[in-house]
Design an enzyme around this catalytic site. Sequence first.
Site, short mmCIF file in Angstrom:
data_model
loop_
_atom_site.label_atom_id
_atom_site.label_comp_id
_atom_site.label_asym_id
_atom_site.label_seq_id
_atom_site.Cartn_x
_atom_site.Cartn_y
_atom_site.Cartn_z
N ASP A 97 -19.15 -68.27 43.59
CA ASP A 97 -18.59 -66.92 43.48
C ASP A 97 -17.11 -67.02 43.13
O ASP A 97 -16.29 -67.35 43.99
CB ASP A 97 -18.83 -66.21 44.83
CG ASP A 97 -18.16 -64.86 44.90
OD1 ASP A 97 -17.69 -64.37 43.86
OD2 ASP A 97 -18.14 -64.28 46.01
N ASN A 156 -15.09 -64.55 41.98
CA ASN A 156 -14.22 -63.36 42.17
C ASN A 156 -14.35 -62.76 43.56
O ASN A 156 -13.85 -61.67 43.83
CB ASN A 156 -14.51 -62.31 41.09
CG ASN A 156 -15.91 -61.71 41.24
OD1 ASN A 156 -16.68 -62.15 42.10
ND2 ASN A 156 -16.24 -60.74 40.43
N ASP A 215 -20.95 -66.14 39.76
CA ASP A 215 -20.54 -65.61 38.45
C ASP A 215 -20.07 -66.76 37.55
O ASP A 215 -19.99 -67.92 37.97
CB ASP A 215 -19.42 -64.57 38.62
CG ASP A 215 -18.31 -65.07 39.54
OD1 ASP A 215 -17.89 -66.23 39.38
OD2 ASP A 215 -17.89 -64.31 40.43
N HIS A 228 -36.21 -72.43 41.31
CA HIS A 228 -35.90 -71.18 42.02
C HIS A 228 -37.15 -70.44 42.51
O HIS A 228 -37.03 -69.42 43.17
CB HIS A 228 -35.11 -70.27 41.08
CG HIS A 228 -35.93 -69.83 39.91
ND1 HIS A 228 -36.40 -70.71 38.96
CD2 HIS A 228 -36.41 -68.61 39.56
CE1 HIS A 228 -37.12 -70.05 38.08
NE2 HIS A 228 -37.14 -68.79 38.42
N ASP A 229 -38.34 -70.92 42.14
CA ASP A 229 -39.57 -70.24 42.56
C ASP A 229 -40.27 -70.97 43.70
O ASP A 229 -41.31 -70.48 44.18
CB ASP A 229 -40.56 -70.17 41.39
CG ASP A 229 -40.11 -69.19 40.33
OD1 ASP A 229 -39.43 -68.21 40.67
OD2 ASP A 229 -40.44 -69.41 39.14
N GLU A 281 -42.06 -72.99 30.73
CA GLU A 281 -42.50 -72.87 32.12
C GLU A 281 -44.02 -72.83 32.11
O GLU A 281 -44.64 -71.78 32.30
CB GLU A 281 -41.93 -71.62 32.78
CG GLU A 281 -42.18 -71.61 34.28
CD GLU A 281 -42.34 -70.22 34.90
OE1 GLU A 281 -42.49 -70.16 36.12
OE2 GLU A 281 -42.35 -69.22 34.17
N ASP A 296 -32.30 -69.05 29.88
CA ASP A 296 -33.65 -68.64 30.22
C ASP A 296 -34.06 -67.55 29.24
O ASP A 296 -33.30 -66.62 29.00
CB ASP A 296 -33.65 -68.08 31.65
CG ASP A 296 -34.87 -68.50 32.43
OD1 ASP A 296 -35.98 -68.27 31.93
OD2 ASP A 296 -34.70 -69.05 33.54
N ASP A 308 -16.85 -61.49 45.34
CA ASP A 308 -17.65 -60.30 45.67
C ASP A 308 -18.99 -60.62 46.33
O ASP A 308 -19.83 -59.76 46.51
CB ASP A 308 -17.87 -59.44 44.40
CG ASP A 308 -18.74 -60.17 43.37
OD1 ASP A 308 -19.06 -61.36 43.58
OD2 ASP A 308 -19.08 -59.56 42.35
N ASP A 339 -39.68 -68.57 29.89
CA ASP A 339 -40.29 -68.04 31.09
C ASP A 339 -41.76 -67.66 30.84
O ASP A 339 -42.09 -67.02 29.83
CB ASP A 339 -39.51 -66.77 31.48
CG ASP A 339 -39.89 -66.23 32.82
OD1 ASP A 339 -39.61 -66.90 33.82
OD2 ASP A 339 -40.46 -65.12 32.87
#
Length: 571
Positions: free
Chosen positions: A22, A24, A30, A335-336, A275, A99, A26, A196
């Site tokens: 991160d 910035n 990013d 990530h899955d 994928e 992706d 928040d 994907d």
Amino acid sequence: MSKLKWWQTAVFYQIYPRSFADGNGDGIGDFKGITEKLDYLKDLGIDALWLSPHFPSPNWDCGYDISDYVDVAPEYGTLDDFKTFLAESHKRNMRVILDLVLNHSSDEHAWFIESKSSRDNPKADWYVWVDTPPNNWLSCFDGDAWTYAPERDQYYYHYFMKQQPDLNWHNPDVKKAMWDAVRFWLDLGVDGYRLDAIGTIYEDPDLTPHKVPMNLAQLRRLMETAKTAQEKKRVVKYWKDMFKHQWGQPGVHDLMKELRAILDEYDGDRMLVGEDDNIAYQGNGNDELHLVFNFPLMLTERITPSHIRRNQKERLTQLEALPTHGWPCNTLGNHDNSRVHTRYGDKQHDADLARLHAALVLTLKGTPFLYNGEEIGMTDYMLTDISQVKDTMGSWYYHAIVTDLGVPPDEAMQRTAEMTRDRNRTPMQWSNNPNGGFSPAEAQTWLPLNPNYKDGINVKDQQHNPDSLLNYYKHLLRVRKNTPALIEGGYIPLHTTAKDYFAFLRTSEQQAVLVVLNLSEKQLGLDFSRTKELTGHNLGLLFSGAVRSSTDLSPKNLHIGAFEVFIAEVK
Ligand code: GLC
């Protein structure tokens, strides 16, 4: 190694932008954050990055519902921030692939908003519309596959969530629009794409109904409660049968060829990785995808020597059979899926096993893909309250089993925590500062940090510890880079009935390397002297998890310690 392309020699690292760094403050990752961490990745030994979607998205599916294919999500920065990130990656000799989600857009994409507005607008046929649901097809995320749109008084089809309408790939205008988006990023200099869910692009034209006697929530529930091997097998079969008319239909090969032709117009060997585990999508080895993932390797509860051998035999034989030979691609996490450290651990030797699994992916033949955070041993994090769940597939499941199946909320929450992909998407743990150094202390991060960042599972603590997992990855990546046979060499399995260890040779024209991964707590005394490539030779140690008094070893009487990773060159 001059004959190999960059994507064959590279080690890829998947960045999940929302959770990586991160910049910035928040609470959301990013491009500024990612760019600041490029030196870390370079130092780790990474050659190429795969970014999960960074496009504008209402985030019903964490970015996989794209509302603009040619821009950057405002929370990740601007297009200029992206360009800076790309230039800085290239400056460090790291390639970048994006992706590409072809099957569906977001329902907030201008294309869908227009398509939905009437039956006769210019984009009326850009999605899959019907007057009434023609069958019992399901969405693999949220129940029904057909959702009503009052504007047209019609239904649209979606394989994933209802916020992810399937594009109509039979329409040439859809193709053109998507290929324009593909070129947009290639023109900016990206090195390729991870594609994907390609299997879902086309559907059975006969719209054949499925015959599984239950709905999605019931099937998912059955997956959790199945105990015996037979029950588990039945669930797998049901899952296949439920979606077989919505998956793997003809048409994808031609589409992949078209896409490949676009990439080949560009210089610099741009690449595609699908994928999908179907090697057929590598075409003749040269005319469809460059790579598909070896998911069968990771789709198991325990990584055992016999599982690896079977998997390698099957995959490598199929790849060899392609007219111009295909190249393998191995991964154990993304990530899955549950994180490597958690998924394949046995709760007693998790740290040892994590090292073995890293060594496996980095020594097998093929391009390795690592998932951000695995290098520090990040583990799955179990959410405890449904209000924390960001993965809508998870919250849908929770409500479905509480409401429709009467599962008590506490149990439903536990099951949801185990199945939701939030468990493996928590922010990267950079230090033991508050918020794991991912965000400033006062920020509310988009998903909670796994509190184990305070217990040494963070980059900074591990950088200072020579015995850390992070330094182990670094060391192994360096050994791989300096050992041509580990990159370009063939694969020869040895001692193929051994139950405790997996031994193999990687052999190139100039070099042969022996790898032994002891997946057990037994001390092993092994004899490789009768292996043709080793007879009459000695071994020069390249890497070992054990302390050894000598680096010059005989293959006749090789002592391998519990859970040892042993890599040696044949001399
Ligand atoms: C792929 C992605 C997954 C996403 C789905 C729908 O499987 O990896 O994260 O939810 O496609 O786009």
